[in-house]
Design a protein around this motif. Structure first.
Motif, PDB file in Angstrom:
ATOM      1  N   MET A   1     -20.924  10.981  51.026  1.00  0.00           N
ATOM      2  CA  MET A   1     -20.448  12.036  50.142  1.00  0.00           C
ATOM      3  C   MET A   1     -21.524  13.110  49.968  1.00  0.00           C
ATOM      4  SD  MET A   1     -19.034  11.743  46.240  1.00  0.00           S
ATOM      5  CE  MET A   1     -20.614  12.083  45.513  1.00  0.00           C
ATOM      6  N   LYS A   2     -21.102  14.344  50.048  1.00  0.00           N
ATOM      7  CA  LYS A   2     -22.076  15.416  49.898  1.00  0.00           C
ATOM      8  C   LYS A   2     -22.210  15.809  48.421  1.00  0.00           C
ATOM      9  CE  LYS A   2     -22.044  17.453  54.439  1.00  0.00           C
ATOM     10  NZ  LYS A   2     -21.963  18.644  55.245  1.00  0.00           N
ATOM     11  N   ILE A   3     -23.444  16.012  48.015  1.00  0.00           N
ATOM     12  CA  ILE A   3     -23.691  16.485  46.644  1.00  0.00           C
ATOM     13  C   ILE A   3     -24.657  17.664  46.712  1.00  0.00           C
ATOM     14  CG2 ILE A   3     -23.249  14.248  45.560  1.00  0.00           C
ATOM     15  CD1 ILE A   3     -26.270  13.824  45.376  1.00  0.00           C
ATOM     16  N   ASN A   4     -24.754  18.411  45.623  1.00  0.00           N
ATOM     17  CA  ASN A   4     -25.675  19.547  45.684  1.00  0.00           C
ATOM     18  C   ASN A   4     -27.100  19.153  45.271  1.00  0.00           C
ATOM     19  OD1 ASN A   4     -25.980  19.781  42.870  1.00  0.00           O
ATOM     20  ND2 ASN A   4     -24.347  21.307  42.680  1.00  0.00           N
ATOM     21  N   GLY A   5     -28.009  20.087  45.482  1.00  0.00           N
ATOM     22  CA  GLY A   5     -29.422  19.794  45.247  1.00  0.00           C
ATOM     23  C   GLY A   5     -29.706  19.371  43.816  1.00  0.00           C
ATOM     24  N   ALA A   6     -29.032  20.019  42.867  1.00  0.00           N
ATOM     25  CA  ALA A   6     -29.239  19.667  41.460  1.00  0.00           C
ATOM     26  C   ALA A   6     -28.800  18.226  41.200  1.00  0.00           C
ATOM     27  CB  ALA A   6     -28.469  20.636  40.562  1.00  0.00           C
ATOM     28  N   GLN A   7     -27.657  17.859  41.806  1.00  0.00           N
ATOM     29  CA  GLN A   7     -27.199  16.466  41.660  1.00  0.00           C
ATOM     30  C   GLN A   7     -28.196  15.498  42.287  1.00  0.00           C
ATOM     31  OE1 GLN A   7     -23.226  17.567  43.172  1.00  0.00           O
ATOM     32  NE2 GLN A   7     -22.464  15.815  41.984  1.00  0.00           N
ATOM     33  N   MET A   8     -28.770  15.941  43.394  1.00  0.00           N
ATOM     34  CA  MET A   8     -29.769  15.075  44.055  1.00  0.00           C
ATOM     35  C   MET A   8     -30.949  14.792  43.126  1.00  0.00           C
ATOM     36  SD  MET A   8     -30.045  16.367  47.976  1.00  0.00           S
ATOM     37  CE  MET A   8     -28.576  16.516  49.021  1.00  0.00           C
ATOM     38  N   VAL A   9     -31.348  15.805  42.381  1.00  0.00           N
ATOM     39  CA  VAL A   9     -32.460  15.608  41.437  1.00  0.00           C
ATOM     40  C   VAL A   9     -32.074  14.523  40.433  1.00  0.00           C
ATOM     41  CG1 VAL A   9     -33.856  16.676  39.602  1.00  0.00           C
ATOM     42  CG2 VAL A   9     -33.352  17.961  41.696  1.00  0.00           C
ATOM     43  N   ILE A  10     -30.860  14.661  39.879  1.00  0.00           N
ATOM     44  CA  ILE A  10     -30.409  13.678  38.885  1.00  0.00           C
ATOM     45  C   ILE A  10     -30.333  12.273  39.498  1.00  0.00           C
ATOM     46  CG2 ILE A  10     -28.520  13.039  37.312  1.00  0.00           C
ATOM     47  CD1 ILE A  10     -29.962  15.642  36.482  1.00  0.00           C
ATOM     48  N   GLU A  11     -29.768  12.191  40.707  1.00  0.00           N
ATOM     49  CA  GLU A  11     -29.669  10.883  41.370  1.00  0.00           C
ATOM     50  C   GLU A  11     -31.059  10.289  41.613  1.00  0.00           C
ATOM     51  OE1 GLU A  11     -26.939   9.032  41.840  1.00  0.00           O
ATOM     52  OE2 GLU A  11     -26.001  10.673  40.721  1.00  0.00           O
ATOM     53  N   ALA A  12     -31.965  11.143  42.047  1.00  0.00           N
ATOM     54  CA  ALA A  12     -33.329  10.678  42.319  1.00  0.00           C
ATOM     55  C   ALA A  12     -33.999  10.194  41.031  1.00  0.00           C
ATOM     56  CB  ALA A  12     -34.147  11.785  42.959  1.00  0.00           C
ATOM     57  N   LEU A  13     -33.768  10.914  39.933  1.00  0.00           N
ATOM     58  CA  LEU A  13     -34.357  10.495  38.651  1.00  0.00           C
ATOM     59  C   LEU A  13     -33.843   9.109  38.268  1.00  0.00           C
ATOM     60  CD1 LEU A  13     -34.366  13.735  36.436  1.00  0.00           C
ATOM     61  CD2 LEU A  13     -36.221  12.775  37.808  1.00  0.00           C
ATOM     62  N   LYS A  14     -32.551   8.889  38.520  1.00  0.00           N
ATOM     63  CA  LYS A  14     -31.999   7.559  38.216  1.00  0.00           C
ATOM     64  C   LYS A  14     -32.685   6.490  39.051  1.00  0.00           C
ATOM     65  CE  LYS A  14     -27.372   9.152  37.018  1.00  0.00           C
ATOM     66  NZ  LYS A  14     -26.038   9.274  37.639  1.00  0.00           N
ATOM     67  N   LYS A  15     -32.880   6.810  40.342  1.00  0.00           N
ATOM     68  CA  LYS A  15     -33.556   5.846  41.225  1.00  0.00           C
ATOM     69  C   LYS A  15     -34.980   5.569  40.723  1.00  0.00           C
ATOM     70  CE  LYS A  15     -30.581   5.720  44.860  1.00  0.00           C
ATOM     71  NZ  LYS A  15     -29.875   4.495  45.258  1.00  0.00           N
ATOM     72  N   GLU A  16     -35.584   6.559  40.134  1.00  0.00           N
ATOM     73  CA  GLU A  16     -36.947   6.382  39.618  1.00  0.00           C
ATOM     74  C   GLU A  16     -36.937   5.824  38.192  1.00  0.00           C
ATOM     75  OE1 GLU A  16     -39.656   6.633  41.339  1.00  0.00           O
ATOM     76  OE2 GLU A  16     -38.868   7.621  43.130  1.00  0.00           O
ATOM     77  N   GLN A  17     -35.757   5.445  37.727  1.00  0.00           N
ATOM     78  CA  GLN A  17     -35.584   4.860  36.387  1.00  0.00           C
ATOM     79  C   GLN A  17     -36.070   5.784  35.266  1.00  0.00           C
ATOM     80  OE1 GLN A  17     -37.485   1.179  37.165  1.00  0.00           O
ATOM     81  NE2 GLN A  17     -35.756   0.503  38.391  1.00  0.00           N
ATOM     82  N   VAL A  18     -35.821   7.062  35.475  1.00  0.00           N
ATOM     83  CA  VAL A  18     -36.158   8.034  34.436  1.00  0.00           C
ATOM     84  C   VAL A  18     -34.976   8.140  33.486  1.00  0.00           C
ATOM     85  CG1 VAL A  18     -36.621  10.476  33.971  1.00  0.00           C
ATOM     86  CG2 VAL A  18     -37.692   9.341  35.937  1.00  0.00           C
ATOM     87  N   ASP A  19     -35.212   7.920  32.202  1.00  0.00           N
ATOM     88  CA  ASP A  19     -34.089   8.041  31.268  1.00  0.00           C
ATOM     89  C   ASP A  19     -34.261   9.228  30.322  1.00  0.00           C
ATOM     90  OD1 ASP A  19     -36.092   7.083  29.667  1.00  0.00           O
ATOM     91  OD2 ASP A  19     -35.186   5.107  29.360  1.00  0.00           O
ATOM     92  N   THR A  20     -35.438   9.866  30.377  1.00  0.00           N
ATOM     93  CA  THR A  20     -35.703  10.972  29.464  1.00  0.00           C
ATOM     94  C   THR A  20     -36.379  12.122  30.212  1.00  0.00           C
ATOM     95  OG1 THR A  20     -36.097   9.341  27.737  1.00  0.00           O
ATOM     96  CG2 THR A  20     -36.827  11.585  27.283  1.00  0.00           C
ATOM     97  N   VAL A  21     -35.894  13.326  29.937  1.00  0.00           N
ATOM     98  CA  VAL A  21     -36.496  14.524  30.517  1.00  0.00           C
ATOM     99  C   VAL A  21     -36.825  15.472  29.369  1.00  0.00           C
ATOM    100  CG1 VAL A  21     -36.030  16.568  31.937  1.00  0.00           C
ATOM    101  CG2 VAL A  21     -35.258  14.324  32.718  1.00  0.00           C
ATOM    102  N   PHE A  22     -37.979  16.127  29.455  1.00  0.00           N
ATOM    103  CA  PHE A  22     -38.356  17.132  28.466  1.00  0.00           C
ATOM    104  C   PHE A  22     -38.225  18.495  29.126  1.00  0.00           C
ATOM    105  CE2 PHE A  22     -40.488  13.192  27.562  1.00  0.00           C
ATOM    106  CZ  PHE A  22     -40.382  13.050  26.178  1.00  0.00           C
ATOM    107  N   GLY A  23     -37.579  19.432  28.464  1.00  0.00           N
ATOM    108  CA  GLY A  23     -37.428  20.703  29.158  1.00  0.00           C
ATOM    109  C   GLY A  23     -36.843  21.816  28.329  1.00  0.00           C
ATOM    110  N   TYR A  24     -36.600  22.913  29.041  1.00  0.00           N
ATOM    111  CA  TYR A  24     -36.075  24.123  28.434  1.00  0.00           C
ATOM    112  C   TYR A  24     -35.298  24.851  29.531  1.00  0.00           C
ATOM    113  CZ  TYR A  24     -36.128  27.891  24.956  1.00  0.00           C
ATOM    114  OH  TYR A  24     -35.783  28.814  24.012  1.00  0.00           O
ATOM    115  N   PRO A  25     -34.026  25.214  29.266  1.00  0.00           N
ATOM    116  CA  PRO A  25     -33.224  25.773  30.355  1.00  0.00           C
ATOM    117  C   PRO A  25     -33.533  27.249  30.619  1.00  0.00           C
ATOM    118  CG  PRO A  25     -31.933  25.620  28.359  1.00  0.00           C
ATOM    119  CD  PRO A  25     -33.275  25.054  28.031  1.00  0.00           C
ATOM    120  N   GLY A  26     -32.911  27.778  31.649  1.00  0.00           N
ATOM    121  CA  GLY A  26     -33.097  29.181  32.007  1.00  0.00           C
ATOM    122  C   GLY A  26     -32.323  29.497  33.270  1.00  0.00           C
TER     123      GLY A  26
END
Lengths: 558, 177
Positions: A1-26
């Protein structure tokens, strides 16, 4: 299944067991934030990107896991720089994602374009600009690997807008291939044997422990080594939580504002065992006089730290925890009782002291000592930078691993308050105190909104002397009391600031109000700001004047 | 004691790698005499030759700090081993019909080459070691040197020994996890 780059970031974070992100949008991370909208990842939104990166840093120091940051391109990215440099100096593992203008616009001075990989080159362990979607999963994998192995550090990934939007197959690599990166973990057995022999032959040994003990998780091993051999332990600011401050073998902190007995012990020592420390100028004072009588054993995971500033007799490159575990096996109890007696004489000669008069003004040290007592030394503490930071190092005796977040190397004012937010997010059940100065608290005071929004029960203790205290102290001591731009003029009213953000604000103006205020804050389920109005011109002592040998301490106060 | 060292640095051929190396040398205040970079037989690897003036302790730091760069694969100090070290120099010198032959004799003596003529100038190409370059420049300065361009030093170990075969870079390349 194809996903976009932003989704890839989220998927990768899950693989790295990241449950929290600190940030500010733009604008340049709209795709990323769109994916975050329904992802199973908690996003802590700061009020300034600097707040987000310091919070991620506090999270990492309190948990040992990498802090993850999102920010947009241009100003969003440049606002991170101080936080990234802070993390880099203190070896804090961070993975930072910044948006970037679309690839065709890179290099054209596009709207909100900044060369953030260029800007952060000297303050990251490594960084990436992703220009091909196919590289994205592997790049994220590498970034996490680099941030959390060897000597930890911040890694930045710059993500052009069009990479976030482009679609492709997502395969997260299980391994990474970094031919130029091979950290050494196992210490050389021959060197460890030499170290053990040197320890056995020494009569006046001292362990000098730094942040490497904390990052390597070697608190237990350090304790075992000290107890088995009877060698006293002096720590750096970064190493304070590496060894229990209440232990009879603890000498407290060494260096510019270290204890007299720790510094004197270093001066007379015949052997220094430097463990995960880097001979910073705040520790050594005048370098040529530092431990001048001692043979030096240096254990560090970063080979470049060994021999950088001082000549080392026995270098051991490796992970501190593993090296200490091997060293413990090879050492025997040393006869240090005579040496410890000598150190105790220094301890009695010039103890840490201040005079709190019952009806007088509040001494800042008194506040910190009471926070220590009321929390039983069990709170997680963040500090800002300045006098209050040094008093915390002197009067709060840390006994628990990862219970301190403080900017050591870079000395970043504005670090501590957002860092306390990250500590609380990372360890939600724990009592978190941010010990701040009235100057540094104001450097990221906008994060009050973050504290309030997420109802994080951090207790902010503002040691309010209405001065930029440390700068004032130096002006007093070295610039004939010419107080240039250090008066903070009782502005703002921190209680009202707290209330404006929907946070409980308390004030203590008399010594008798200190303990009740601390108790009230601890009892309060939500966040609290306490404005401690303290003596304006109290100085941090003892003090080694800059570029002096650490034996030449100005003792003051006593 | 300060002396000049020649380091051969093999790096991954990735964007910005030269900036990483040069930036590191500059921000740590290492004294660089020359830097020359070029592709190698392996398209994935670039070879950077750095000439640095340092004492032994500083040299050790240069090497250790460079090794920390993720894209740096191998560093070799060629000063301590038998190596061929070359620098290419182009000199534009003032020359006309009256002294062209004289200059050509110098060029021949130095085993240099004349590669361009004009009525008022000529360009001379020479490779070699520092002393040879200096001597040639000294002689030519009498005629008026108009412009100089140099590549910076490049170097190879003598004999069949190479940086890659004798190093661990390739074996380590497979996987570090």
């Amino acid at each position: 299944m194809k996903i976009n780059g932003a989704q890839m970031v989220i998927e990768a974070l899950k693989k790295e067991q990241v449950d929290t992100v600190f940030g500010y949008p733009g604008g340049a991370v709209l795709n990323l934030y769109d994916q975050l909208y329904d992802a199973d990842i908690r996003h802590i939104m700061s009020r300034h990107e600097q707040g987000a990166v310091h919070a991620a840093d506090g999270y990492a120091r309190a948990t040992g896991r990498p802090g993850v940051v999102f920010a947009t391109s241009g100003p969003g990215a440049t606002n991170l720089v101080t936080g990234i440099a802070t993390a880099h100096m203190d070896s804090v593992p961070l993975v930072i994602f910044t948006g970037q203008v679309a690839i065709p616009h890179i290099g054209t001075d596009g709207f909100q374009e900044a060369d953030i990989t260029g800007i952060t080159l000297p303050v990251t362990k490594h960084n990436y600009l992703v220009t091909d979607l196919a590289d994205l999963p592997g790049t994220i994998r590498e970034a996490f690997y680099l941030a959390t192995t060897g000597r930890f550090g911040p890694v930045l990934i710059d993500l052009p807008k069009d990479i976030q939007a482009a679609t492709g197959e997502f395969r997260y690599p299980k391994t990474v291939s970094l031919p130029g990166y091979n950290p050494v973990y196992q210490g050389h057995p021959g060197q460890i044997a030499r170290a053990a022999k040197a320890i056995a032959q020494s009569k006046k040994p001292v362990i000098y422990a730094g942040g490497g003990v904390v990052w390597s998780g070697a608190e237990q091993e350090l304790l075992m080594l000290a107890e088995k051999t009877g060698i006293p332990v002096a720590t750096t600011l970064m190493g304070l939580t590496g060894f229990p401050g209440t232990h009879p073998l603890s000498l407290g902190m060494l260096g510019m504002h270290g204890t007299y007995w720790a510094n004197m012990a270093i001066c007379e020592a015949d052997l220094i065992l430097a463990v995960g420390a880097r001979f910073d100028d705040r520790v050594t004072g005048k370098l040529s006089n530092f431990a001048a009588l001692a043979k030096i054993i240096h254990i560090d995971i970063d080979p470049a730290e060994i021999g950088k500033l001082v000549d080392v007799s026995i270098p051991i490159v490796g992970d501190v925890r593993r090296v200490l575990a091997e060293l413990i096996k090879k050492t025997e109890p040393c006869h240090t009782s005579h040496w410890l007696d000598r150190i105790n004489e220094w301890r009695a000669e010039a103890p840490l002291c201040y005079h709190q008069e019952e009806d007088g003004e509040i001494c800042p040290q008194f506040v910190i000592e009471q926070i220590y007592r009321e929390t039983g030394g069990s709170a997680l503490i963040s500090t800002e930078v300045g006098q209050h930071q040094m008093w915390t190092a002197q009067y709060y005796r840390f006994t628990r691993p990862r219970s301190l977040a403080s900017s050591g190397g870079l000395g970043t004012m504005g670090y501590g308050f957002p860092a306390s937010i990250g500590m609380q997010v990372g360890r939600p059940g724990e009592l978190v105190f941010c010990i701040a100065g009235d100057g540094s608290f104001q450097m990221n005071i906008q994060e009050m909104a973050t504290l309030s929004t997420y109802n994080l029960p951090v207790k902010v203790a503002v040691i309010n002397n209405q001065y930029l205290g440390m700068v004032r102290q130096w002006q007093e001591m070295f610039f004939r009391r010419r107080y240039s731009s250090v008066d903070l003029k009782q502005v703002p009213d921190f209680v009202k600031v707290a209330e404006a953000y929907g946070v409980l604000g308390l004030r203590a103006e008399k010594p008798s109000e200190v303990i009740p205020a601390i108790r009230r804050a601890i009892a309060e389920p939500g966040p609290v700001v306490i404005d401690f109005r303290v003596k304006a011109e109290e100085n941090v002592f003892p003090m080694v004047p800059p570029n002096s040998p650490i034996s030449e301490m100005v003792r003051g106060n006593g | 004691m300060k002396m000049r060292y020649v380091l051969a640095v093999l790096v991954e051929n990735k964007p910005g790698v030269l900036v990483r190396v040069a930036g590191l040398l500059s921000r740590r205040k290492f004294n660089i005499e020359s830097v020359a970079a070029g592709k190698t037989g392996d398209p994935g690897i670039t070879r950077i030759t750095i000439e640095v003036e340092a004492d032994e302790k500083t040299l050790e730091q240069v090497i250790k700090q460079l090794n920390k760069l993720v894209n740096v694969l191998k560093i070799s100090n060629l000063t301590s081993e038998p190596a061929v070290i070359r620098d290419l120099l182009l000199i534009k010198v003032r020359a006309d019909a009256s002294n062209r032959n004289e200059i050509s004799q110098i060029v021949e003596t130095f085993r240099a080459k004349t590669i361009d003529f004009s009525p008022q100038s000529m360009i001379i190409e020479v490779t070699g070691n520092e002393e040879k370059m200096e001597a040639l420049m000294l002689l030519l300065s009498g005629y008026g040197i108009l412009e100089i361009a140099r590549t910076g030093k490049v170097a190879l170990l003598r004999g069949s020994k190479t940086l890659i075969n004798n190093g661990e870079a390739r074996e380590n390349g497979k996987n570090v996890l």
